[in-house]
Motif scaffolding. Structure first.
Motif, PDB file in Angstrom:
ATOM      1  N   PRO A 139      -0.367  12.108  -3.297  1.00 22.95           N
ATOM      2  CA  PRO A 139      -1.096  13.273  -2.765  1.00 22.95           C
ATOM      3  C   PRO A 139      -2.597  13.004  -2.714  1.00 22.95           C
ATOM      4  O   PRO A 139      -3.118  12.190  -3.469  1.00 22.95           O
ATOM      5  N   ARG A 140      -3.273  13.726  -1.835  1.00 22.34           N
ATOM      6  CA  ARG A 140      -4.713  13.539  -1.667  1.00 22.34           C
ATOM      7  C   ARG A 140      -5.474  14.820  -1.984  1.00 22.34           C
ATOM      8  O   ARG A 140      -4.952  15.916  -1.854  1.00 22.34           O
ATOM      9  N   GLY A 141      -6.721  14.623  -2.371  1.00 27.78           N
ATOM     10  CA  GLY A 141      -7.574  15.738  -2.732  1.00 27.78           C
ATOM     11  C   GLY A 141      -8.304  16.314  -1.541  1.00 27.78           C
ATOM     12  O   GLY A 141      -8.043  15.957  -0.383  1.00 27.78           O
ATOM     13  N   VAL A 190       2.550  13.338   5.269  1.00 29.14           N
ATOM     14  CA  VAL A 190       1.894  12.352   6.128  1.00 29.14           C
ATOM     15  C   VAL A 190       2.208  12.722   7.566  1.00 29.14           C
ATOM     16  O   VAL A 190       3.225  12.317   8.129  1.00 29.14           O
ATOM     17  N   GLY A 191       1.355  13.520   8.158  1.00 30.25           N
ATOM     18  CA  GLY A 191       1.613  13.989   9.512  1.00 30.25           C
ATOM     19  C   GLY A 191       2.855  14.867   9.551  1.00 30.25           C
ATOM     20  O   GLY A 191       3.007  15.794   8.757  1.00 30.25           O
ATOM     21  N   ALA A 192       3.757  14.543  10.465  1.00 33.20           N
ATOM     22  CA  ALA A 192       4.977  15.344  10.618  1.00 33.20           C
ATOM     23  C   ALA A 192       5.987  15.085   9.508  1.00 33.20           C
ATOM     24  O   ALA A 192       6.884  15.902   9.285  1.00 33.20           O
ATOM     25  N   TRP A 193       5.863  13.954   8.818  1.00 34.72           N
ATOM     26  CA  TRP A 193       6.847  13.550   7.818  1.00 34.72           C
ATOM     27  C   TRP A 193       6.320  13.771   6.409  1.00 34.72           C
ATOM     28  O   TRP A 193       5.108  13.850   6.188  1.00 34.72           O
ATOM     29  N   TYR A 194       7.236  13.811   5.460  1.00 35.75           N
ATOM     30  CA  TYR A 194       6.863  13.923   4.053  1.00 35.75           C
ATOM     31  C   TYR A 194       7.292  12.655   3.339  1.00 35.75           C
ATOM     32  O   TYR A 194       8.482  12.308   3.315  1.00 35.75           O
ATOM     33  N   ALA A 195       6.307  11.941   2.779  1.00 38.76           N
ATOM     34  CA  ALA A 195       6.603  10.735   1.994  1.00 38.76           C
ATOM     35  C   ALA A 195       6.981  11.188   0.596  1.00 38.76           C
ATOM     36  O   ALA A 195       6.129  11.669  -0.150  1.00 38.76           O
ATOM     37  N   PRO A 196       8.251  11.080   0.202  1.00 39.75           N
ATOM     38  CA  PRO A 196       8.714  11.741  -1.021  1.00 39.75           C
ATOM     39  C   PRO A 196       8.243  11.067  -2.307  1.00 39.75           C
ATOM     40  O   PRO A 196       7.698   9.954  -2.295  1.00 39.75           O
ATOM     41  N   LEU A 250      -5.079  11.086  -5.330  1.00 40.26           N
ATOM     42  CA  LEU A 250      -5.142  11.670  -6.669  1.00 40.26           C
ATOM     43  C   LEU A 250      -4.410  10.748  -7.636  1.00 40.26           C
ATOM     44  O   LEU A 250      -3.181  10.726  -7.694  1.00 40.26           O
ATOM     45  N   ASP A 251      -5.167   9.975  -8.384  1.00 41.02           N
ATOM     46  CA  ASP A 251      -4.583   8.938  -9.235  1.00 41.02           C
ATOM     47  C   ASP A 251      -3.627   9.494 -10.280  1.00 41.02           C
ATOM     48  O   ASP A 251      -2.683   8.815 -10.694  1.00 41.02           O
ATOM     49  N   ASP A 252      -3.866  10.736 -10.720  1.00 44.57           N
ATOM     50  CA  ASP A 252      -2.987  11.301 -11.740  1.00 44.57           C
ATOM     51  C   ASP A 252      -1.646  11.758 -11.162  1.00 44.57           C
ATOM     52  O   ASP A 252      -0.770  12.199 -11.909  1.00 44.57           O
ATOM     53  N   LYS A 253      -1.498  11.643  -9.829  1.00 49.51           N
ATOM     54  CA  LYS A 253      -0.239  11.988  -9.173  1.00 49.51           C
ATOM     55  C   LYS A 253       0.279  10.793  -8.373  1.00 49.51           C
ATOM     56  O   LYS A 253       0.872  10.941  -7.310  1.00 49.51           O
ATOM     57  N   PHE A 254       0.076   9.616  -8.915  1.00 46.31           N
ATOM     58  CA  PHE A 254       0.433   8.361  -8.257  1.00 46.31           C
ATOM     59  C   PHE A 254       1.900   8.354  -7.820  1.00 46.31           C
ATOM     60  O   PHE A 254       2.804   8.535  -8.639  1.00 46.31           O
ATOM     61  N   LEU A 255       2.123   8.212  -6.513  1.00 40.21           N
ATOM     62  CA  LEU A 255       3.447   8.098  -5.894  1.00 40.21           C
ATOM     63  C   LEU A 255       4.311   9.359  -6.051  1.00 40.21           C
ATOM     64  O   LEU A 255       5.529   9.307  -5.920  1.00 40.21           O
ATOM     65  N   HIS A 293       0.820  -1.230   0.000  1.00 39.46           N
ATOM     66  CA  HIS A 293       0.000   0.000   0.000  1.00 39.46           C
ATOM     67  C   HIS A 293       0.848   1.273   0.000  1.00 39.46           C
ATOM     68  O   HIS A 293       0.618   2.213   0.765  1.00 39.46           O
ATOM     69  N   CYS A 294       1.823   1.320  -0.920  1.00 36.90           N
ATOM     70  CA  CYS A 294       2.740   2.468  -0.986  1.00 36.90           C
ATOM     71  C   CYS A 294       2.014   3.776  -1.287  1.00 36.90           C
ATOM     72  O   CYS A 294       2.402   4.841  -0.796  1.00 36.90           O
ATOM     73  N   SER A 295       0.953   3.703  -2.091  1.00 37.36           N
ATOM     74  CA  SER A 295       0.268   4.938  -2.479  1.00 37.36           C
ATOM     75  C   SER A 295      -0.449   5.585  -1.302  1.00 37.36           C
ATOM     76  O   SER A 295      -0.743   6.784  -1.333  1.00 37.36           O
ATOM     77  N   THR A 296      -0.738   4.815  -0.267  1.00 37.87           N
ATOM     78  CA  THR A 296      -1.431   5.371   0.898  1.00 37.87           C
ATOM     79  C   THR A 296      -0.669   6.551   1.483  1.00 37.87           C
ATOM     80  O   THR A 296      -1.268   7.529   1.935  1.00 37.87           O
ATOM     81  N   CYS A 297       0.650   6.469   1.460  1.00 37.12           N
ATOM     82  CA  CYS A 297       1.476   7.558   1.986  1.00 37.12           C
ATOM     83  C   CYS A 297       2.071   8.426   0.883  1.00 37.12           C
ATOM     84  O   CYS A 297       2.182   9.643   1.039  1.00 37.12           O
ATOM     85  N   HIS A 298       2.474   7.825  -0.220  1.00 30.13           N
ATOM     86  CA  HIS A 298       3.273   8.539  -1.220  1.00 30.13           C
ATOM     87  C   HIS A 298       2.460   9.231  -2.311  1.00 30.13           C
ATOM     88  O   HIS A 298       3.041   9.873  -3.183  1.00 30.13           O
TER      89      HIS A 298
END
Length: 457
Positions: free
Chosen positions: A191-193, A209-215, A199-204, A184-189
């Protein structure tokens, strides 16, 4: 007598074969649970795996993971296989209530029926029941109404299992299955609307994600990992670090420790194969995140001063006092890179300073076969380690970016305070309440119009 003995022997063989098949099924399920990193979210107490009580911060409040041991009273021991599958792949509990998508059922929907069968066998036979209740999730109105998830699911839930792409190799398809499904990599990596949908067009392409940024982990060679070799991707997943590239902290460190480091090498190779082929993220290109900077220091800028230094000199002083003993006065790290270099390091560059700040505040703590990696948290007083203020961490962040990165960070104490508080808070709750308020006003006005018409008539 011989016939009787032969019958007994044949029965024993059949029973042994059946037990062996069950063991194999359970072991397969254990591996899928590991690939899915179930233990990370559903374990609040390390001595009671899968017993729940782990608190997951979400944009709408804290969500408490439930007990998923085979306890029939407090866990999922009374679930049928169909009910278990609905919970994992559809986000619907046995009692019909909806789960919140902090449980990544949108990704787990891609798991095959065969893997779900094995996963069920593992949780029913391979996990020890824990006879303790987990705390209840209590979200603010209207999110405390689980039925509200019905609408979200209608809009954003895809229940299709993974379908292999016949034009791709077996390794690519295996990697896609793991990345899109179990891991489930996309859960963090991704972006969300506005409604927290991926946002499927910005997959990964990278997300907070909270205090951290999933790059960004697309094949983009600048903002993503397109410049990484497959061996570097595999090394990162196995150990949490790719020398001269990046180190895992926060929830990614947990994923490496509990999940990726325990996967078969061929599965890690498959993941690397797939990620290397994920289309590069769109948008303006920025300077690379990995080959920047050089060794150096600014100790001369603050030594011998009669007054406290300011600006970059203040950051250099914070670095010298708190970081140089491990990372070196010039930022080179140790020879074996147990303490990594701060140049050629994704933490000190890019458009988002969250990971550098979060690492300083919260530290890094992960265990793999390579050993225990530990960096103390400087956001709180721990043993003899000093607690740094928001202002000091901001000064340190700007210094590290200037000395070792692309000079891309420009943060102040308020930015650090935001990360310390758990990261930026999406305005979803405020937006929903505003819409509800507008709806209430509209209803009142409509009622008023109806009453006026009745009086006139």
């Amino acid at each position: 007598m011989k016939i009787h003995l032969i019958s007994l022997s044949l029965g024993a063989v059949l029973l042994a074969g059946s037990a062996s098949a069950q063991d194999d099924l359970t072991e397969r399920g254990r591996y899928i649970a590991t690939a899915s990193d179930c233990v990370a979210c559903h374990t609040g107490n390390a001595d009671k795996p899968f017993a729940g009580n782990h608190v997951i911060a979400s944009p709408v409040g804290d969500i408490v993971a439930t007990n998923i041991t085979p306890s029939k009273t407090y866990g999922i021991g009374s679930y049928t296989e169909a009910q278990f599958s609905d919970a994992v792949r559809r986000g619907v509990r046995a009692d019909g209530a909806n789960l919140y998508p902090a449980m990544p059922y949108t990704a787990f929907a891609k798991l095959t029926d065969e893997d779900m069968h094995a996963l069920y066998a593992y949780f029913m036979r391979g996990v020890e029941p824990v006879e303790e209740p987990s705390a209840q999730t209590s979200l603010p109105f209207p999110f405390n109404i689980r039925a509200s998830m019905v609408g979200w699911n209608l809009l954003f839930r895809d229940t299709a299992t993974y379908q292999p792409d016949p034009s791709k190799t077996d390794a690519w398809n295996r990697g896609a299955y793991l990345v899109q499904g179990a891991a489930h990599c996309s859960t963090c990596h991704t972006p969300r609307g506005a409604l927290m949908q991926e946002l499927d067009d910005k997959f990964l392409a990278g997300a907070q994600v909270g205090a951290w940024y999933a790059p960004d982990i697309t094949s983009d060679p600048e903002t993503g990992i397109g410049s990484w070799s497959k061996d570097e991707i595999i090394s990162y997943l196995q150990t949490g670090r790719a020398e001269g590239r990046a180190q895992a902290g926060g929830s990614m460190a947990e994923a490496v420790e509990h999940s990726f480091s325990k996967l078969k090498t061929e599965d890690l190779e498959a993941i690397a194969t797939y990620l290397a082929d994920v289309p590069a993220s769109s948008g303006a290109k920025k300077e690379g995140r990995f080959d920047q900077g050089q060794p150096g220091n600014m100790t001369a800028s603050f030594r011998g001063l009669d007054t406290a230094p300011s600006g970059l000199a203040a950051g250099a002083q914070v670095y010298s006092a708190n970081c140089a003993s491990c990372h070196g006065i010039n930022g080179t790290g140790t020879k074996d890179q147990y303490y990594p270099s701060l140049f050629h390091n994704s933490a000190t560059t890019g458009s988002n300073a969250s990971n550098f700040i979060a690492a300083v505040l919260n530290g890094v703590d992960r265990n793999t076969d390579e050993g225990h990696v530990f960096m103390p948290p400087f956001g709180t007083q721990v043993n003899s380690f000093n607690s740094l203020t928001d202002e000091e961490i901001a000064q340190l962040t700007n210094y590290a970016s200037t000395q070792f990165g692309h000079r891309s960070f420009d943060v102040d104490a308020s930015d650090v305070a935001q990360v310390r508080a758990g990261g930026p808070s999406p305005n979803l709750l405020q937006m929903v309440r505003l819409l509800m308020g507008i709806g209430a006003v509209v209803i009142v006005l409509l009622l008023a119009l109806v009453l006026l018409r009745r009086r006139k008539s």
